[in-house]
Design a protein around this motif. Structure first.
Motif, PDB file in Angstrom:
ATOM      1  N   HIS A 137     -15.414   5.814   8.274  1.00 25.82           N
ATOM      2  CA  HIS A 137     -14.012   5.896   8.703  1.00 25.82           C
ATOM      3  C   HIS A 137     -13.651   7.366   8.883  1.00 25.82           C
ATOM      4  O   HIS A 137     -14.168   8.220   8.189  1.00 25.82           O
ATOM      5  CB  HIS A 137     -13.101   5.261   7.641  1.00 25.82           C
ATOM      6  CG  HIS A 137     -11.664   5.226   8.036  1.00 25.82           C
ATOM      7  ND1 HIS A 137     -10.762   6.168   7.609  1.00 25.82           N
ATOM      8  CD2 HIS A 137     -10.983   4.389   8.849  1.00 25.82           C
ATOM      9  CE1 HIS A 137      -9.581   5.896   8.142  1.00 25.82           C
ATOM     10  NE2 HIS A 137      -9.681   4.835   8.892  1.00 25.82           N
ATOM     11  N   VAL A 173      -5.809   2.619   6.689  1.00 24.54           N
ATOM     12  CA  VAL A 173      -6.635   1.830   5.768  1.00 24.54           C
ATOM     13  C   VAL A 173      -5.729   0.965   4.903  1.00 24.54           C
ATOM     14  O   VAL A 173      -4.907   1.474   4.142  1.00 24.54           O
ATOM     15  CB  VAL A 173      -7.480   2.755   4.865  1.00 24.54           C
ATOM     16  CG1 VAL A 173      -8.204   1.947   3.821  1.00 24.54           C
ATOM     17  CG2 VAL A 173      -8.452   3.529   5.707  1.00 24.54           C
ATOM     18  N   THR A 174      -5.861  -0.361   5.030  1.00 20.86           N
ATOM     19  CA  THR A 174      -5.017  -1.252   4.227  1.00 20.86           C
ATOM     20  C   THR A 174      -5.838  -2.148   3.324  1.00 20.86           C
ATOM     21  O   THR A 174      -5.319  -2.681   2.357  1.00 20.86           O
ATOM     22  CB  THR A 174      -4.150  -2.141   5.134  1.00 20.86           C
ATOM     23  OG1 THR A 174      -4.988  -2.702   6.136  1.00 20.86           O
ATOM     24  CG2 THR A 174      -3.063  -1.316   5.804  1.00 20.86           C
ATOM     25  N   ARG A 175      -7.141  -2.322   3.624  1.00 20.81           N
ATOM     26  CA  ARG A 175      -7.948  -3.202   2.785  1.00 20.81           C
ATOM     27  C   ARG A 175      -8.363  -2.476   1.507  1.00 20.81           C
ATOM     28  O   ARG A 175      -8.837  -1.345   1.568  1.00 20.81           O
ATOM     29  CB  ARG A 175      -9.195  -3.630   3.576  1.00 20.81           C
ATOM     30  CG  ARG A 175      -9.807  -4.906   3.053  1.00 20.81           C
ATOM     31  CD  ARG A 175     -11.064  -5.287   3.781  1.00 20.81           C
ATOM     32  NE  ARG A 175     -12.210  -4.616   3.198  1.00 20.81           N
ATOM     33  CZ  ARG A 175     -13.019  -3.836   3.877  1.00 20.81           C
ATOM     34  NH1 ARG A 175     -12.803  -3.621   5.143  1.00 20.81           N
ATOM     35  NH2 ARG A 175     -14.045  -3.255   3.293  1.00 20.81           N
ATOM     36  N   ASP A 176      -8.169  -3.111   0.358  1.00 23.84           N
ATOM     37  CA  ASP A 176      -8.549  -2.509  -0.942  1.00 23.84           C
ATOM     38  C   ASP A 176      -8.026  -1.080  -1.076  1.00 23.84           C
ATOM     39  O   ASP A 176      -8.779  -0.178  -1.436  1.00 23.84           O
ATOM     40  CB  ASP A 176     -10.077  -2.468  -1.094  1.00 23.84           C
ATOM     41  CG  ASP A 176     -10.649  -3.842  -1.300  1.00 23.84           C
ATOM     42  OD1 ASP A 176      -9.871  -4.743  -1.628  1.00 23.84           O
ATOM     43  OD2 ASP A 176     -11.860  -4.026  -1.121  1.00 23.84           O
ATOM     44  N   SER A 177      -6.736  -0.903  -0.787  1.00 26.56           N
ATOM     45  CA  SER A 177      -6.304   0.486  -0.668  1.00 26.56           C
ATOM     46  C   SER A 177      -6.288   1.210  -2.012  1.00 26.56           C
ATOM     47  O   SER A 177      -6.389   2.424  -2.051  1.00 26.56           O
ATOM     48  CB  SER A 177      -4.943   0.559   0.016  1.00 26.56           C
ATOM     49  OG  SER A 177      -3.925   0.488  -0.915  1.00 26.56           O
ATOM     50  N   ASN A 186       0.808  -1.224   0.000  1.00 23.03           N
ATOM     51  CA  ASN A 186       0.000   0.000   0.000  1.00 23.03           C
ATOM     52  C   ASN A 186       0.831   1.259   0.000  1.00 23.03           C
ATOM     53  O   ASN A 186       0.310   2.337  -0.226  1.00 23.03           O
ATOM     54  CB  ASN A 186      -0.894   0.016   1.240  1.00 23.03           C
ATOM     55  CG  ASN A 186      -1.787  -1.188   1.274  1.00 23.03           C
ATOM     56  OD1 ASN A 186      -2.208  -1.651   0.223  1.00 23.03           O
ATOM     57  ND2 ASN A 186      -2.061  -1.707   2.451  1.00 23.03           N
ATOM     58  N   TRP A 219     -15.789   0.785   4.075  1.00 23.16           N
ATOM     59  CA  TRP A 219     -14.828   0.980   5.159  1.00 23.16           C
ATOM     60  C   TRP A 219     -15.477   1.548   6.418  1.00 23.16           C
ATOM     61  O   TRP A 219     -14.815   2.192   7.210  1.00 23.16           O
ATOM     62  CB  TRP A 219     -13.693   1.904   4.704  1.00 23.16           C
ATOM     63  CG  TRP A 219     -12.798   1.274   3.697  1.00 23.16           C
ATOM     64  CD1 TRP A 219     -11.715   0.482   3.942  1.00 23.16           C
ATOM     65  CD2 TRP A 219     -12.905   1.349   2.278  1.00 23.16           C
ATOM     66  NE1 TRP A 219     -11.153   0.067   2.772  1.00 23.16           N
ATOM     67  CE2 TRP A 219     -11.861   0.584   1.724  1.00 23.16           C
ATOM     68  CE3 TRP A 219     -13.790   1.979   1.402  1.00 23.16           C
ATOM     69  CZ2 TRP A 219     -11.669   0.432   0.364  1.00 23.16           C
ATOM     70  CZ3 TRP A 219     -13.609   1.836   0.046  1.00 23.16           C
ATOM     71  CH2 TRP A 219     -12.557   1.076  -0.465  1.00 23.16           C
TER      72      TRP A 219
END
Length: 500
Positions: free
Chosen positions: A242, A107-111, A29, A155
């Motif tokens: 978020h 934020v790391t998911r689906d960045s 990311n 998110w």
């Protein structure tokens, strides 16, 4: 005349740069994050450069205008321009979006998708502030619904789908009225649509029709900037989103409604505005009191801050409805001031959630000792929010007060009554913001928790908070910096308003 298309570049750069995220290498990311932050920085520097070197402060006319024919069939133009009212929100957008991208580091998911949506929102937020064509304004207004919806539903917190659906239903419902108003105004008494703001400003309508148009636009803006009773999507959305999304929502999204109220309802529909403004003032005062009384009852920290922003937007509505120089300037100052303070409070609420994993205030307590830096910053912004002298909130609310007191439109008794009720609202604000700090930071709740160890704020959080705190203090001590942007334009709007 400056022929280089500065504004077009400023509006389309983020979204086109966002599309190229898809071609970046899959190396974690970090690449994507730094790419997005650097695009935001380039955009902010570009906006600042244009503001410093190509924008004349003392000129109330539209500057840096661009006009390209886009769709020949129904005379639709890509028409952009800046003036004293729109330059403030555009600079605010650049500032807050850059900091929100920096804040979105966890934020790391689906960045990829996340950062693309952040950049798409950037374009969708600068668009409405700079468009000079009604249909273009509507398209830009809609453009940023989809990124917010996706950011919320992917998110968000536990009830994210519920709040995202509620958000899209409310805002899309409001946009239907906006579209009907746009088409009605464009097509009235002419064979081909006229959507240009300059032409529409000289057009006159029958009073009944003008009231219908005004009401349609008002509903759309009442959803966006939330005006009671169309505000209920806001606490849910803020409670689940978020915190980087919350920063954009509180800092910029809510300001688009107030901006539209000045830009379209006041400039293009002055007769209806003079009929509606007493009602708007009543709604604004009720809103200040209602939100300030509802806020202490919220258990969720973010919902409590959300109700405080509903209360603060009441001052903006009163300033716009007072139809005086001071009131309107105060409303624009409040837009910018609350953009900073609201974004900072949501950011700090989110970072403290990242550390203690608690949302409800009655479960918190005693955080001040393990996290002194967050405690200091949160307290400072709570003080700014309750309009402490020396900070931007105080100046803005004071100027709105003067605006409503000096308004020649209203009789003395209603003015005294409204000022009295607004003063009660300003007394209620410290109650909920100080009780919020008390529940979070004082007491002993968190000491008996097992493996009790919290990280205090790191350099990133300190950097973001200080970056927002400096303008808050700066505007508090020298408000002329913001007022000098809008003062000539406000005079021009009001002289046009009274001459019609």
């Amino acid at each position: 005349m400056n022929f280089f298309p500065w504004l077009t570049i400023i509006v389309v750069l983020p979204i086109f740069a966002g599309f190229s995220i898809l071609f970046l290498p899959h190396r974690g990311n970090k690449v994507i994050r730094w790419y997005t932050i650097s695009i935001c920085l380039v955009e902010l520097l570009l906006t600042t450069y244009v503001f410093c070197y190509h924008f004349q402060l003392d000129d109330p006319l539209i500057q840096l205008e661009q006009d390209f024919k886009w769709i020949n069939f129904f005379n639709f133009h890509w028409r952009l321009g800046l003036d004293g009212i729109s330059i403030g929100p555009i600079l605010l957008t650049g500032f807050i979006t850059t900091l929100a991208t920096l804040a979105a580091r966890p934020v790391t998911r689906d960045s990829r998708l996340f950062h693309f949506l952040m950049l798409a929102m950037y374009s969708g937020q600068i668009g409405p502030f700079s468009s000079r064509d009604l249909l273009l304004f509507f398209i830009m207004w809609e453009l940023e619904l989809i990124p917010v919806y996706l950011l919320l539903s992917m998110w968000g917190g536990k009830k994210r789908l519920y709040s995202a659906t509620k958000f899209i239903l409310y805002t899309a419902g409001g946009s239907i009225f906006l579209l009907m108003g746009v088409l009605g105004m464009g097509l009235y008494a002419s064979n081909e649509p006229t959507l240009n703001f300059e032409t529409l400003a000289n057009k006159s309508y029958p009073v009944a029709l003008e009231i219908i148009f005004y009401f349609g636009f008002l509903i759309a803006y009442a959803v966006k900037s939330p005006i009671i009773p169309l505000h209920t999507w806001l606490p849910d959305t803020h409670g689940e989103a978020h915190y980087s999304t919350c920063m954009l929502l509180a800092g910029i999204l809510l300001k688009m409604g107030a901006y539209g109220l000045v830009r379209i309802n006041m400039e293009l529909l002055p007769h209806a505005h003079s009929i509606f403004s007493p009602w708007l003032i009543i709604v604004g005062t009720v809103q200040i009191i209602y939100a300030a009384l509802t806020s202490p009852g919220q258990r969720n920290l973010k919902k409590r801050i959300a109700y405080s922003s509903v209360s603060h937007m009441g001052f903006t509505i009163i300033g716009i409805a007072s139809t005086t120089d001071m009131g309107l300037n105060g409303a624009i100052l409040q837009i910018i001031s609350h953009g900073f303070i609201g974004a900072a409070l949501f950011f700090l609420a989110g970072t403290s959630y990242d550390r203690i994993r608690l949302v409800y205030l009655d479960e918190m307590g005693g955080i001040a000792i393990p996290m002194p830096k967050i405690f200091t910053m949160f307290s400072s912004f709570s003080m700014a929010s309750l309009a402490l002298p020396g900070m931007s909130g105080f100046v803005a609310e004071l100027v709105v007060f003067f605006g409503i007191i000096t308004s020649p439109k209203y009789l003395l008794m209603p003015k005294i009554l409204i000022t009295f009720v607004m003063a009660i609202g300003m007394i209620l604000t410290p109650i909920y913001s100080l009780s919020m700090s008390r529940q979070m930071f004082y007491g002993y709740k968190q000491f008996n928790v097992q493996n009790f160890y919290f990280f205090d704020s790191g350099p990133r959080e300190l950097f973001v908070s200080i970056c927002i705190f400096l303008p808050v203090i700066g505007i508090g001590f020298y408000p002329d910096f913001v007022l000098s942007l809008s003062v000539d334009k406000v005079e021009a709007i009001l002289s046009n308003y009274f001459s019609r």
